[in-house]
Design a protein around this motif. Sequence first.
Motif, PDB file in Angstrom:
ATOM      1  N   GLU A  75       0.998  -1.089   0.102  1.00 21.40           N
ATOM      2  CA  GLU A  75      -0.098  -0.188  -0.066  1.00 21.40           C
ATOM      3  C   GLU A  75       0.915   1.243  -0.052  1.00 21.40           C
ATOM      4  OE1 GLU A  75      -2.471  -0.560   3.364  1.00 21.40           O
ATOM      5  OE2 GLU A  75      -3.813  -1.876   2.220  1.00 21.40           O
ATOM      6  N   GLU A  76       2.062   1.126   0.474  1.00 24.64           N
ATOM      7  CA  GLU A  76       2.979   2.336   0.753  1.00 24.64           C
ATOM      8  C   GLU A  76       3.755   2.476  -0.610  1.00 24.64           C
ATOM      9  OE1 GLU A  76       4.945   1.826   4.381  1.00 24.64           O
ATOM     10  OE2 GLU A  76       3.248   2.184   5.655  1.00 24.64           O
ATOM     11  N   GLY A  77       3.611   1.475  -1.480  1.00 28.05           N
ATOM     12  CA  GLY A  77       4.342   1.445  -2.725  1.00 28.05           C
ATOM     13  C   GLY A  77       5.960   1.035  -2.840  1.00 28.05           C
ATOM     14  N   HIS A  78       6.137   0.278  -1.781  1.00 31.30           N
ATOM     15  CA  HIS A  78       7.799  -0.223  -1.620  1.00 31.30           C
ATOM     16  C   HIS A  78       8.085  -1.289  -2.658  1.00 31.30           C
ATOM     17  CE1 HIS A  78       8.429   1.375   2.659  1.00 31.30           C
ATOM     18  NE2 HIS A  78       7.412   1.873   2.482  1.00 31.30           N
ATOM     19  N   PHE A  79       6.940  -1.766  -3.177  1.00 36.08           N
ATOM     20  CA  PHE A  79       7.183  -3.042  -4.253  1.00 36.08           C
ATOM     21  C   PHE A  79       7.232  -2.365  -5.657  1.00 36.08           C
ATOM     22  CE2 PHE A  79       5.888  -5.366  -0.520  1.00 36.08           C
ATOM     23  CZ  PHE A  79       6.926  -6.217  -0.287  1.00 36.08           C
ATOM     24  N   GLU A  80       7.046  -1.091  -5.944  1.00 37.59           N
ATOM     25  CA  GLU A  80       7.011  -0.419  -7.209  1.00 37.59           C
ATOM     26  C   GLU A  80       8.109   0.070  -7.793  1.00 37.59           C
ATOM     27  OE1 GLU A  80       4.154   2.573  -6.780  1.00 37.59           O
ATOM     28  OE2 GLU A  80       2.472   1.285  -6.223  1.00 37.59           O
ATOM     29  N   ASN A  81       8.338  -0.428  -9.091  1.00 41.56           N
ATOM     30  CA  ASN A  81       9.521   0.093  -9.639  1.00 41.56           C
ATOM     31  C   ASN A  81      10.835  -0.781  -9.308  1.00 41.56           C
ATOM     32  OD1 ASN A  81       8.295   1.853 -11.556  1.00 41.56           O
ATOM     33  ND2 ASN A  81       8.199   3.236  -9.783  1.00 41.56           N
ATOM     34  N   LEU A  82      10.745  -1.843  -8.744  1.00 38.58           N
ATOM     35  CA  LEU A  82      12.056  -2.808  -8.249  1.00 38.58           C
ATOM     36  C   LEU A  82      12.662  -3.359  -9.959  1.00 38.58           C
ATOM     37  CD1 LEU A  82      10.419  -4.606  -5.377  1.00 38.58           C
ATOM     38  CD2 LEU A  82      12.021  -2.711  -5.282  1.00 38.58           C
ATOM     39  N   PRO A  83      13.933  -3.356  -9.673  1.00 35.46           N
ATOM     40  CA  PRO A  83      14.764  -4.049 -10.679  1.00 35.46           C
ATOM     41  C   PRO A  83      13.977  -5.312 -11.117  1.00 35.46           C
ATOM     42  CG  PRO A  83      16.340  -3.179  -8.899  1.00 35.46           C
ATOM     43  CD  PRO A  83      14.781  -3.076  -8.528  1.00 35.46           C
TER      44      PRO A  83
END
Length: 121
Positions: A62-70
């Motif tokens: 929900e906090e976006g920590h898994f977005e735009n990961l390599p």
Amino acid sequence: MKRKEEKEEKVGGGKVKERLSAVMDAVTDRKLPPELRGKRGVVRSETDIINVVEQRIWQSMEEGHFENLPGEGKPLDLSTNPHADPAEDTLYKILSKNKCAPEWVELNKEIRTRVLNGKLH
């Protein structure tokens, strides 16, 4: 003869059993998520731990920590463990393929079995 056995149990066996139990509890406690450490009565099963982990994952999502990961959208390569020493990783693969375990794992199993059965000698 019985008195000698009772004395040995009080002097050695009882203390050893208590110490082993305390060490096992401490190790188990360190493996728990921080919010569950030191709360023996709260953790009733593995499901309780899984629930805490799941809550953390959802919160991070929900906090976006898994977005735009390599590597986003690509399959993971799970053939090697990037955190393990390559030599150890190879050794563990060989042991696993031959249905063996490292000595420390076998000893741990033996200790746990003996503690559960009340046989420390």
